[in-house]
Design a protein around this motif. Structure first.
Motif, PDB file in Angstrom:
ATOM      1  N   LYS A 121      17.284  -8.318  13.326  1.00 30.20           N
ATOM      2  CA  LYS A 121      17.692  -9.065  12.144  1.00 30.20           C
ATOM      3  C   LYS A 121      16.691  -8.760  11.042  1.00 30.20           C
ATOM      4  N   VAL A 122      17.184  -8.557   9.836  1.00 29.33           N
ATOM      5  CA  VAL A 122      16.334  -8.289   8.683  1.00 29.33           C
ATOM      6  C   VAL A 122      16.304  -9.537   7.824  1.00 29.33           C
ATOM      7  N   VAL A 123      15.118  -9.970   7.444  1.00 29.04           N
ATOM      8  CA  VAL A 123      14.969 -11.097   6.534  1.00 29.04           C
ATOM      9  C   VAL A 123      14.086 -10.641   5.381  1.00 29.04           C
ATOM     10  N   VAL A 124      14.635 -10.728   4.165  1.00 32.04           N
ATOM     11  CA  VAL A 124      13.869 -10.394   2.973  1.00 32.04           C
ATOM     12  C   VAL A 124      13.176 -11.667   2.520  1.00 32.04           C
ATOM     13  N   ILE A 125      11.858 -11.646   2.513  1.00 33.40           N
ATOM     14  CA  ILE A 125      11.088 -12.823   2.123  1.00 33.40           C
ATOM     15  C   ILE A 125      11.100 -12.966   0.608  1.00 33.40           C
ATOM     16  N   ASP A 126      10.798 -11.907  -0.074  1.00 36.53           N
ATOM     17  CA  ASP A 126      10.920 -11.833  -1.526  1.00 36.53           C
ATOM     18  C   ASP A 126      11.041 -10.358  -1.860  1.00 36.53           C
ATOM     19  N   SER A 127      10.961 -10.005  -3.108  1.00 42.34           N
ATOM     20  CA  SER A 127      11.180  -8.600  -3.467  1.00 42.34           C
ATOM     21  C   SER A 127      10.052  -7.685  -2.997  1.00 42.34           C
ATOM     22  N   SER A 128       8.984  -8.258  -2.446  1.00 34.72           N
ATOM     23  CA  SER A 128       7.860  -7.428  -2.024  1.00 34.72           C
ATOM     24  C   SER A 128       7.564  -7.486  -0.526  1.00 34.72           C
ATOM     25  N   LYS A 129       8.421  -8.162   0.251  1.00 37.88           N
ATOM     26  CA  LYS A 129       8.137  -8.279   1.680  1.00 37.88           C
ATOM     27  C   LYS A 129       9.434  -8.494   2.462  1.00 37.88           C
ATOM     28  N   PHE A 130       9.539  -7.830   3.621  1.00 37.51           N
ATOM     29  CA  PHE A 130      10.630  -8.132   4.547  1.00 37.51           C
ATOM     30  C   PHE A 130      10.121  -8.060   5.975  1.00 37.51           C
ATOM     31  N   ILE A 131      10.864  -8.710   6.857  1.00 33.00           N
ATOM     32  CA  ILE A 131      10.480  -8.747   8.263  1.00 33.00           C
ATOM     33  C   ILE A 131      11.670  -8.381   9.132  1.00 33.00           C
ATOM     34  N   LEU A 132      11.368  -7.944  10.344  1.00 35.75           N
ATOM     35  CA  LEU A 132      12.378  -7.718  11.369  1.00 35.75           C
ATOM     36  C   LEU A 132      12.170  -8.775  12.443  1.00 35.75           C
ATOM     37  N   LEU A 133      13.280  -9.353  12.898  1.00 39.55           N
ATOM     38  CA  LEU A 133      13.240 -10.392  13.923  1.00 39.55           C
ATOM     39  C   LEU A 133      14.025  -9.948  15.139  1.00 39.55           C
ATOM     40  N   LYS A 134      13.528 -10.295  16.296  1.00 40.62           N
ATOM     41  CA  LYS A 134      14.247 -10.128  17.553  1.00 40.62           C
ATOM     42  C   LYS A 134      14.186 -11.468  18.251  1.00 40.62           C
ATOM     43  N   ASP A 135      15.338 -12.081  18.497  1.00 41.52           N
ATOM     44  CA  ASP A 135      15.407 -13.410  19.101  1.00 41.52           C
ATOM     45  C   ASP A 135      14.560 -14.419  18.318  1.00 41.52           C
ATOM     46  N   ASP A 136      14.650 -14.374  16.995  1.00 41.82           N
ATOM     47  CA  ASP A 136      13.940 -15.273  16.074  1.00 41.82           C
ATOM     48  C   ASP A 136      12.420 -15.151  16.130  1.00 41.82           C
ATOM     49  N   ILE A 137      11.914 -14.051  16.646  1.00 41.28           N
ATOM     50  CA  ILE A 137      10.476 -13.788  16.679  1.00 41.28           C
ATOM     51  C   ILE A 137      10.208 -12.577  15.791  1.00 41.28           C
ATOM     52  N   VAL A 138       9.210 -12.686  14.929  1.00 40.50           N
ATOM     53  CA  VAL A 138       8.854 -11.576  14.041  1.00 40.50           C
ATOM     54  C   VAL A 138       8.284 -10.439  14.878  1.00 40.50           C
ATOM     55  N   ILE A 139       8.923  -9.264  14.783  1.00 39.47           N
ATOM     56  CA  ILE A 139       8.429  -8.103  15.517  1.00 39.47           C
ATOM     57  C   ILE A 139       7.817  -7.060  14.587  1.00 39.47           C
ATOM     58  N   ALA A 140       8.120  -7.158  13.278  1.00 39.63           N
ATOM     59  CA  ALA A 140       7.522  -6.236  12.317  1.00 39.63           C
ATOM     60  C   ALA A 140       7.584  -6.859  10.929  1.00 39.63           C
ATOM     61  N   GLN A 141       6.584  -6.516  10.143  1.00 34.83           N
ATOM     62  CA  GLN A 141       6.529  -6.972   8.753  1.00 34.83           C
ATOM     63  C   GLN A 141       6.174  -5.791   7.867  1.00 34.83           C
ATOM     64  N   PHE A 142       6.784  -5.753   6.684  1.00 28.59           N
ATOM     65  CA  PHE A 142       6.582  -4.667   5.742  1.00 28.59           C
ATOM     66  C   PHE A 142       6.336  -5.237   4.352  1.00 28.59           C
TER      67      PHE A 142
END
Length: 146
Positions: A121-142
């Motif tokens: 799952k991709v969640v865009v936090i704001d225009s400068s950050k997004f995260i990838l989730l697996k089973d509602d757990i953050v697995i990567a941040q960019f």
């Protein structure tokens, strides 16, 4: 004895707070659109709860919307492949890389490739950050490279 119980209670609350997926929901999280994360260079800042130290030239992800191609580097080898975004999920396929051996960053690179091999799952936090989730757990941040 009271000090030990207090310590356990404090530790437990810290663990639960740090893993609480509602923190993500209460932030500035937005639905992902392809335009919100493609055609930009993103620095890898977190993989499986480990902070990534290093320069964006060695730890990055780029997603090209015209060709649905990814370009990345997680410390050593150049990575490439394809991606697809649909309904706030991203999947990666046909992942390949150059084959240099770099002892000190191979574990990070292997972890990153494993993350790319999953649909997340991709969640865009704001225009400068997004995260990838697996089973509602953050697995990567960019974070966006400026």
């Amino acid at each position: 004895m009271k000090l030990q119980i207090l310590s356990i209670a404090l530790y437990t609350s810290i663990v639960f707070y740090s893993c609480d997926s509602s923190l993500i929901q209460s932030s500035n999280a937005k639905n992902v659109t392809e335009q919100s994360i493609t055609n930009k260079k993103w620095k890898i800042t977190l993989l499986n709860s480990e902070k990534i130290q290093g320069d964006e030239k060695d730890f990055y992800l780029k997603l090209n919307s015209n060709s649905n191609q990814l370009e990345a580097k997680a410390g050593c080898n150049q990575l490439f492949g394809e991606f697809q975004i649909k309904d706030n999920f991203i999947s990666f396929s046909k992942i390949g890389s150059t084959k240099m051996y770099c002892g000190d960053t191979m574990a990070i690179e292997n972890s990153f490739i494993a993350i790319l091999s999953q649909t997340s799952k991709v969640v865009v936090i704001d225009s400068s950050k997004f995260i990838l989730l697996k089973d509602d757990i953050v697995i990567a941040q960019f974070e966006l490279v400026k």
